[in-house]
Design an enzyme around this catalytic site. Structure first.
Site, mmCIF file in Angstrom:
data_model
loop_
_atom_site.group_PDB
_atom_site.id
_atom_site.type_symbol
_atom_site.label_atom_id
_atom_site.label_comp_id
_atom_site.label_asym_id
_atom_site.label_seq_id
_atom_site.Cartn_x
_atom_site.Cartn_y
_atom_site.Cartn_z
ATOM 1 N N GLU A 80 9.986 1.307 10.825
ATOM 2 C CA GLU A 80 10.818 2.378 10.547
ATOM 3 C C GLU A 80 10.145 3.618 10.645
ATOM 4 O O GLU A 80 9.453 4.091 9.766
ATOM 5 C CB GLU A 80 11.445 2.313 9.198
ATOM 6 C CG GLU A 80 12.794 2.898 8.941
ATOM 7 C CD GLU A 80 12.611 4.490 8.617
ATOM 8 O OE1 GLU A 80 12.801 5.289 9.574
ATOM 9 O OE2 GLU A 80 12.471 4.568 7.398
ATOM 10 N N SER A 135 23.007 6.203 4.109
ATOM 11 C CA SER A 135 22.108 4.994 3.525
ATOM 12 C C SER A 135 22.674 4.207 2.369
ATOM 13 O O SER A 135 23.653 4.948 1.385
ATOM 14 C CB SER A 135 20.841 5.604 2.986
ATOM 15 O OG SER A 135 20.240 6.250 3.972
ATOM 16 N N CYS A 187 13.467 10.897 7.210
ATOM 17 C CA CYS A 187 13.363 10.486 8.434
ATOM 18 C C CYS A 187 14.944 10.605 9.009
ATOM 19 O O CYS A 187 15.212 10.793 10.291
ATOM 20 C CB CYS A 187 12.767 9.029 8.813
ATOM 21 S SG CYS A 187 13.490 7.706 7.884
ATOM 22 N N LYS A 191 0.990 -1.173 0.117
ATOM 23 C CA LYS A 191 0.137 0.007 -0.142
ATOM 24 C C LYS A 191 0.861 1.074 -0.156
ATOM 25 O O LYS A 191 1.379 1.593 1.075
ATOM 26 C CB LYS A 191 -0.921 -0.026 1.102
ATOM 27 C CG LYS A 191 -1.909 1.043 1.106
ATOM 28 C CD LYS A 191 -2.585 1.551 2.290
ATOM 29 C CE LYS A 191 -1.582 2.423 2.983
ATOM 30 N NZ LYS A 191 -1.303 3.765 2.442
ATOM 31 N N PRO A 192 1.145 1.769 -1.127
ATOM 32 C CA PRO A 192 1.977 3.134 -1.258
ATOM 33 C C PRO A 192 1.198 4.229 -0.637
ATOM 34 O O PRO A 192 -0.037 4.200 -0.587
ATOM 35 C CB PRO A 192 2.184 3.343 -2.781
ATOM 36 C CG PRO A 192 1.123 2.507 -3.425
ATOM 37 C CD PRO A 192 0.709 1.419 -2.516
ATOM 38 N N ALA A 193 1.789 5.287 -0.350
ATOM 39 C CA ALA A 193 1.248 6.464 0.164
ATOM 40 C C ALA A 193 0.151 7.063 -0.796
ATOM 41 O O ALA A 193 0.732 7.369 -2.065
ATOM 42 C CB ALA A 193 2.336 7.283 0.866
ATOM 43 N N GLU A 251 9.990 16.136 15.238
ATOM 44 C CA GLU A 251 10.592 15.765 13.768
ATOM 45 C C GLU A 251 10.059 16.853 13.087
ATOM 46 O O GLU A 251 8.841 17.183 12.957
ATOM 47 C CB GLU A 251 10.069 14.542 13.489
ATOM 48 C CG GLU A 251 10.610 14.176 12.120
ATOM 49 C CD GLU A 251 10.367 12.614 11.783
ATOM 50 O OE1 GLU A 251 11.243 11.950 10.934
ATOM 51 O OE2 GLU A 251 9.226 12.151 12.012
ATOM 52 N N ARG A 305 18.801 17.433 1.763
ATOM 53 C CA ARG A 305 18.388 16.344 0.754
ATOM 54 C C ARG A 305 16.945 16.034 0.629
ATOM 55 O O ARG A 305 16.430 16.001 1.920
ATOM 56 C CB ARG A 305 19.176 15.168 0.969
ATOM 57 C CG ARG A 305 18.978 13.969 -0.136
ATOM 58 C CD ARG A 305 19.973 12.893 0.048
ATOM 59 N NE ARG A 305 19.724 12.305 1.551
ATOM 60 C CZ ARG A 305 19.076 11.076 1.393
ATOM 61 N NH1 ARG A 305 18.773 10.409 0.319
ATOM 62 N NH2 ARG A 305 19.054 10.489 2.704
#
Length: 487
Positions: free
Chosen positions: A259, A450, A293, A183-185, A390, A287
């Site tokens: 995550e 990453s 996150c 399920k993508p956003a 955040e 970036r």
């Protein structure tokens, strides 16, 4: 939109992908996808219902046994073909991400490279799933330990890295022998749909990957999570949503990977190479326009160099060219939507009202789209929201420290623990900071960590489990022990 953009959008599937077929929502409803740089509607796609979610789950369950029995080499080769085809279509994927999410084309191309590496890495890991065999200590039998796919998985991906977050979850699941419902956003679903079309082209069997797009995420997701046939839930997103999903997953005792949010400290000691630190800050903060996150949130700089660090950073920020990511020369795109702009602006105003000083930015530019100026604040009071929450925007807040112990205390003074950044030329101090920072990851004299070969994840309320690396595939495997008595 340009002719190239219109032609590309015509190639993107607009339906749900269930059991190897593209279909409309069972209700016939659709949802719009917008260009954040202009506010213009790009396309409308299927808006899945609860019934569609159930159908996707049925398809994943139906395909699970045969996919688990598929030879690891075959699974790996499908992922490798997907990697190769993605490289051939790099420009299409980069352009699609730019128009649906806003990041400049150069950054989007970088994401295609990064996202593709998960396909390549896990294509190689598929054939390295291993176990062990040996005599038990008592000599009464032999132990066999094997790794088996956990079973059907539900993968919920975020909007900020629409390709990389999909490949980082889909690739290890497929390599391990699991089928998935993705399920993508709602804000950036097109890249995932386009990627699944690519998987279809390279020969992925029907039902192994199923995709549902929806405007009612919690309503559609809840029955899938409650389905007793589901065995794994993987989510990337906010801590608040992750906590709710964990509560739901507990009912079925699901394997989970979470995550979640971050509030990364960026610590600059007085012996740091300032040019290196400023380079790292530009990467770690700006970036993806700060919408990550892993973005540095709290800039904790030694008091003796804070003014110079702020001056150099401000000079670099002034060089940004703001605009639509497809335009020539643009190096800084929009935020994902108006809500993100309002949130960033509220944090800036809060800090200024408490006594922070503005070095650059601090407002939204005139014109359409969800843009906000890259902003640097200094002398930020400890109680300011931007040091507590955040940010998810292009906002730097600089505060100072005097001693190493104080720097550690400030860095660890958060419920989050995803990543930290430390800049020092003292090797011993760097090693101490590795040991003392309460984070799952750390960049030492670098602002970008990453990598598909590295374990990505945090501690405390930044999540559970790891993605990427050797650990990534084990999130989709369960351990089985068998005893064979001695004859």
């Amino acid at each position: 939109m340009s002719e190239n953009e219109v032609a590309l959008l015509a190639k993107v599937p607009t339906g749900l992908y269930i059991g190897g077929e593209w279909r409309e929502s069972s209700t016939g409803k659709t949802l719009p996808v917008y260009d954040p740089a202009t506010g213009v509607e790009l396309i409308r796609i299927a808006d899945a219902s609860v019934e569609d979610g159930a159908a996707a789950m049925d398809a994943a369950v139906a395909a699970q046994e045969s996919w688990a029995a598929t030879a690891p080499r075959v699974r790996g080769e499908i992922l490798r073909r997907a990697f190769d085809l993605l490289q051939e279509r790099k420009e299409e994927f980069a352009l699609l991400m730019t128009i649906e999410m806003g990041k400049p084309l150069a950054e989007a191309r970088g994401e295609v490279g990064y996202g593709g590496e998960f396909l390549r890495w896990f294509s190689e890991e598929a054939v390295r799933i291993s176990g062990r065999y040996g005599q038990n200590p008592e000599g009464t039998g032999h132990m066999i330990v094997t790794q088996r796919p956990v079973g059907p998985c539900f993968l919920i991906t975020p909007w900020n890295f629409p390709l990389a977050m999909a490949t980082r979850k889909i690739a290890p699941a497929l390599a391990a022998g699991c089928t998935v419902v993705v399920k993508p956003a709602e804000l950036t679903p097109l890249t995932t749909l386009f990627f699944v079309k690519l998987l279809e082209e390279v020969g992925l069997p029907a039902g192994v990957v199923n995709v549902i797009t929806t405007s009612t995420s919690s309503t559609v997701s809840a029955p899938i999570i409650a389905d007793p046939r589901l065995r794994k839930l993987s989510f990337t997103g906010s801590t608040a949503v992750g906590q709710r999903l964990l509560a739901q997953a507990a009912q079925g005792v699901l394997r989970t990977s979470m995550e979640l949010g971050g509030n990364a400290p960026f610590v600059v000691f007085d012996d740091a190479d300032l040019d290196t630190a400023v380079d790292g800050a530009m990467l770690a903060k700006f970036r993806n326009t700060g919408q990550a996150c892993t973005a540095a949130n709290r800039f904790i700089v030694h008091e003796s160099i804070a003014a110079e660090f702020g001056r150099r950073l401000t000079a670099r920020v002034a060089e940004f060219s703001i605009g639509r990511g497809t335009d020539d020369g643009v190096t800084f795109g929009p935020l994902v939507n108006e809500a993100a702009v309002e949130s960033t602006d509220a944090m800036v105003k809060d800090a200024l009202e408490r006594g922070a000083q503005l070095l650059i930015g601090g407002a939204r530019p005139e014109g359409p789209g969800s843009f906000y100026q890259p902003t640097v604040l200094t002398n930020v009071p400890a109680e300011s929201r931007l040091l507590q929450e955040e940010i998810f925007g292009p906002l730097v807040g600089i505060t100072t420290f005097q001693s190493e112990d104080e720097a550690v205390r400030l860095a660890n003074a958060t419920e989050y623990g995803l990543i930290g950044y430390v800049f020092t030329t003292d090797l011993a101090r760097g090693q101490r900071m590795i040991d003392r920072l309460d984070t799952g990851m750390m960049g030492l004299n670098t602002g970008l960590v990453s990598n598909a070969a590295a374990p990505f994840g945090g501690v405390k309320q930044s999540g559970l489990g790891r993605e990427g690396s050797l650990e990534g595939i084990h999130e989709y495997l369960s351990t089985k022990y068998t005893l064979i008595p001695a004859s």
